[in-house]
Design a protein around this motif. Structure first.
Motif, short mmCIF file in Angstrom:
data_model
loop_
_atom_site.label_atom_id
_atom_site.label_comp_id
_atom_site.label_asym_id
_atom_site.label_seq_id
_atom_site.Cartn_x
_atom_site.Cartn_y
_atom_site.Cartn_z
N PHE A 22 0.81 -1.21 0.00
CA PHE A 22 0.00 0.00 0.00
C PHE A 22 0.85 1.26 0.00
CE2 PHE A 22 -2.95 -2.83 2.68
CZ PHE A 22 -3.48 -3.41 1.55
N GLY A 23 2.05 1.19 0.54
CA GLY A 23 2.90 2.37 0.52
C GLY A 23 3.83 2.42 1.71
N VAL A 24 4.70 3.43 1.67
CA VAL A 24 5.67 3.68 2.73
C VAL A 24 5.46 5.10 3.23
CG1 VAL A 24 8.12 3.89 3.31
CG2 VAL A 24 7.36 2.08 1.76
N LEU A 25 5.32 5.26 4.54
CA LEU A 25 5.21 6.57 5.17
C LEU A 25 6.48 6.84 5.95
CD1 LEU A 25 1.53 6.56 6.51
CD2 LEU A 25 2.38 7.30 4.27
N THR A 26 6.92 8.10 5.96
CA THR A 26 8.12 8.49 6.67
C THR A 26 7.76 9.54 7.72
OG1 THR A 26 8.64 10.25 5.08
CG2 THR A 26 9.52 8.07 4.63
N ALA A 27 8.46 9.46 8.85
CA ALA A 27 8.27 10.44 9.91
C ALA A 27 9.48 10.41 10.83
CB ALA A 27 7.00 10.14 10.72
N GLY A 29 12.59 10.51 10.35
CA GLY A 29 13.68 9.64 9.94
C GLY A 29 13.39 8.16 10.01
N SER A 30 12.18 7.75 10.39
CA SER A 30 11.83 6.33 10.40
C SER A 30 10.78 6.06 9.33
CB SER A 30 11.31 5.91 11.78
OG SER A 30 10.12 6.60 12.09
N TYR A 31 10.58 4.78 9.03
CA TYR A 31 9.74 4.38 7.91
C TYR A 31 8.72 3.33 8.37
CZ TYR A 31 13.73 6.41 5.48
OH TYR A 31 14.73 7.26 5.07
N GLN A 32 7.54 3.39 7.76
CA GLN A 32 6.51 2.37 7.96
C GLN A 32 6.06 1.87 6.59
OE1 GLN A 32 3.47 3.32 11.20
NE2 GLN A 32 4.10 5.37 10.59
N ASP A 52 16.14 2.27 8.83
CA ASP A 52 17.11 2.40 7.73
C ASP A 52 16.67 1.76 6.42
OD1 ASP A 52 17.27 -0.28 8.33
OD2 ASP A 52 19.41 -0.28 8.79
N LEU A 53 15.41 1.29 6.33
CA LEU A 53 14.87 0.62 5.14
C LEU A 53 15.46 -0.78 4.92
CD1 LEU A 53 14.82 3.60 2.60
CD2 LEU A 53 12.83 2.58 3.74
N ILE A 54 16.31 -1.23 5.83
CA ILE A 54 16.97 -2.53 5.65
C ILE A 54 16.42 -3.55 6.65
CG2 ILE A 54 19.18 -3.70 5.46
CD1 ILE A 54 18.82 -1.37 3.49
N ILE A 55 16.48 -3.22 7.93
CA ILE A 55 15.98 -4.10 8.97
C ILE A 55 14.57 -3.65 9.34
CG2 ILE A 55 16.32 -4.97 11.30
CD1 ILE A 55 18.43 -5.91 9.32
N TRP A 56 13.59 -4.54 9.13
CA TRP A 56 12.19 -4.22 9.38
C TRP A 56 11.69 -5.01 10.58
CZ3 TRP A 56 9.68 -0.45 6.71
CH2 TRP A 56 10.27 -0.03 5.50
N THR A 57 10.86 -4.34 11.40
CA THR A 57 10.25 -4.98 12.56
C THR A 57 8.76 -5.11 12.32
OG1 THR A 57 11.91 -4.04 14.04
CG2 THR A 57 9.86 -4.82 15.04
N GLU A 58 8.26 -6.32 12.36
CA GLU A 58 6.84 -6.55 12.11
C GLU A 58 6.00 -5.96 13.24
OE1 GLU A 58 3.73 -10.19 11.01
OE2 GLU A 58 5.80 -10.63 11.60
N GLN A 59 4.92 -5.27 12.88
CA GLN A 59 3.99 -4.70 13.83
C GLN A 59 2.66 -5.47 13.74
OE1 GLN A 59 5.16 -2.51 15.99
NE2 GLN A 59 7.14 -2.35 14.95
N ALA A 233 16.89 11.29 2.84
CA ALA A 233 17.89 12.06 2.11
C ALA A 233 17.33 12.68 0.83
CB ALA A 233 19.10 11.19 1.79
N GLY A 234 16.03 12.49 0.57
CA GLY A 234 15.42 13.08 -0.61
C GLY A 234 15.52 12.25 -1.87
N ARG A 235 15.93 10.98 -1.75
CA ARG A 235 16.05 10.10 -2.92
C ARG A 235 14.73 9.40 -3.20
NH1 ARG A 235 21.52 8.49 -0.11
NH2 ARG A 235 20.01 7.81 1.47
#
Length: 359
Positions: A22-27, A29-32, A52-59, A233-235
């Protein structure tokens, strides 16, 4: 049978698997990442977080709001938190809001936002919503009367009341789903699911119409529907669902436009996690092999880079549009491995089935 180790960096739910994204939200410096959670045919919506977009923790995994088993919807930040747009039966578009603390989802409003396809459209699905600077825009993939594939656009000031703008682009002899539209490197990029591939158009968007200069293929092999977002970083970055039955999230990739091609390069946050060398994997002449078995065919281009994580392999070729993904057939090595293989001889490049715009 030997048990395949669990991927280290390709996020996989503890139970079930990742469906459409569905998408990625940022806030701060962290990501969901929000995704369709698939388990024994029971629809649910999942969420995972990362710094960091690499290690994800399931919620939490929550039942969908109402009767929405959303596929290829969109999540955005609303006035009171995440808002997820999805499609009900008959092409009706609905909205769900996250409960405080992400304890679940509720229909908001209780009925659909859009009651079905507009005149001249037989089917529509896969809402994609984004802020366009002056208002919100919604794109939907559609089948127009006569079978032509199209992308519809609506606009709204408040994410609740939507007005129809019309068809922003159409094309014969194809089918489209999961539209994503975004600016990149001075152009506009439209990404779409088309059959078993992810395709894209690069061109111009004036707020009402998208005009492609060129079309190409982005996703090959196990690359599924893609979401894009802007990192801290705006990428402009991308994540994909890998394989209909694999149940995993891709590695993060950074997108760019080069010579009207959509190019993917590894996200720099991957670097500390990588181990050089991937035993058994080779790439030559566009053929990726695992212990001699052909597992993926890519267009011939520049240097080929492979990333192996358990039995999952992601592939990019320098100068070639997009990505490929496959599963290994032979023994795997621990850790996240990468390997690079040399460019094709000069004059033998095939830069990815790009075609100029046309009917």
């Amino acid at each position: 049978m030997e048990r395949v180790p669990r991927p280290r960096l390709h996020f996989t739910p503890r139970a079930g698997r990742v469906g459409d994204l569905f998408g990625v939200l940022t806030a701060a410096g962290s990501y969901q990442v929000f995704y369709q959670h698939l388990s024994d045919g029971v629809p649910a919506w999942g969420r995972a977080t990362s710094d960091d977009l690499i290690i994800w923790t399931e919620q939490e995994v929550s039942p969908p709001a109402g009767d929405g088993a959303a596929r290829c919807g969109t999540v955005v930040v609303g006035p009171d938190g995440p808002v997820l747009f999805h499609v009900l039966s008959g092409g009706r578009v609905a909205r769900a809001a996250a409960d405080p603390g992400h304890t679940g989802w509720r229909s908001d409003p209780s009925g659909p936002l859009l009651g079905g396809p507009p005149s001249g459209v037989t089917e529509m699905s896969d809402p994609y919503v984004w802020w366009a600077g002056g208002n919100w825009r919604m794109l939907l993939s559609a089948t127009l009367r006569g079978g032509t594939a199209g992308v519809l656009q609506y606009h709204s000031a408040d994410l609740l009341n939507w007005s129809y703008d019309g068809v922003i682009v159409f094309r014969d002899r194809t089918s489209w789903g999961c539209p994503r539209l975004f600016p990149l490197d001075g152009s506009w990029v439209l990404m779409l699911a088309s059959g078993d591939e992810i395709v894209y158009g690069i061109g111009d968007y004036d707020g009402m119409h998208f005009t492609a200069r060129a079309w190409g293929t982005f996703g090959r092999g196990g690359i599924g529907a893609i979401v894009t977002f802007v990192d801290a970083a705006g990428r402009r970055c991308a994540l994909a669902r890998l394989g209909a039955e694999w149940g995993t999230l891709s590695l993060p990739w950074v997108l760019s436009v080069r010579d009207d091609r959509l190019i993917a390069t590894p996200h720099p946050n991957l670097d500390p996690y990588l181990i050089n060398g991937a035993a058994g994997l080779t790439a030559a002449g566009g053929e990726v092999r695992d212990h001699g078995d052909l597992i993926l065919t890519m267009p011939v281009g520049g240097e080929t880079t492979l990333f192996a994580d358990a039995d999952i392999v992601e592939v990019t070729v320098e100068g070639v549009s997009g990505l490929g993904a496959a599963r290994r057939t032979g023994p795997t090595s621990p850790g996240v491995r990468f390997a690079r293989f040399g460019a094709a001889p000069e004059g033998q490049f095939d830069l990815g089935r790009q075609e100029k715009a046309g009917p």
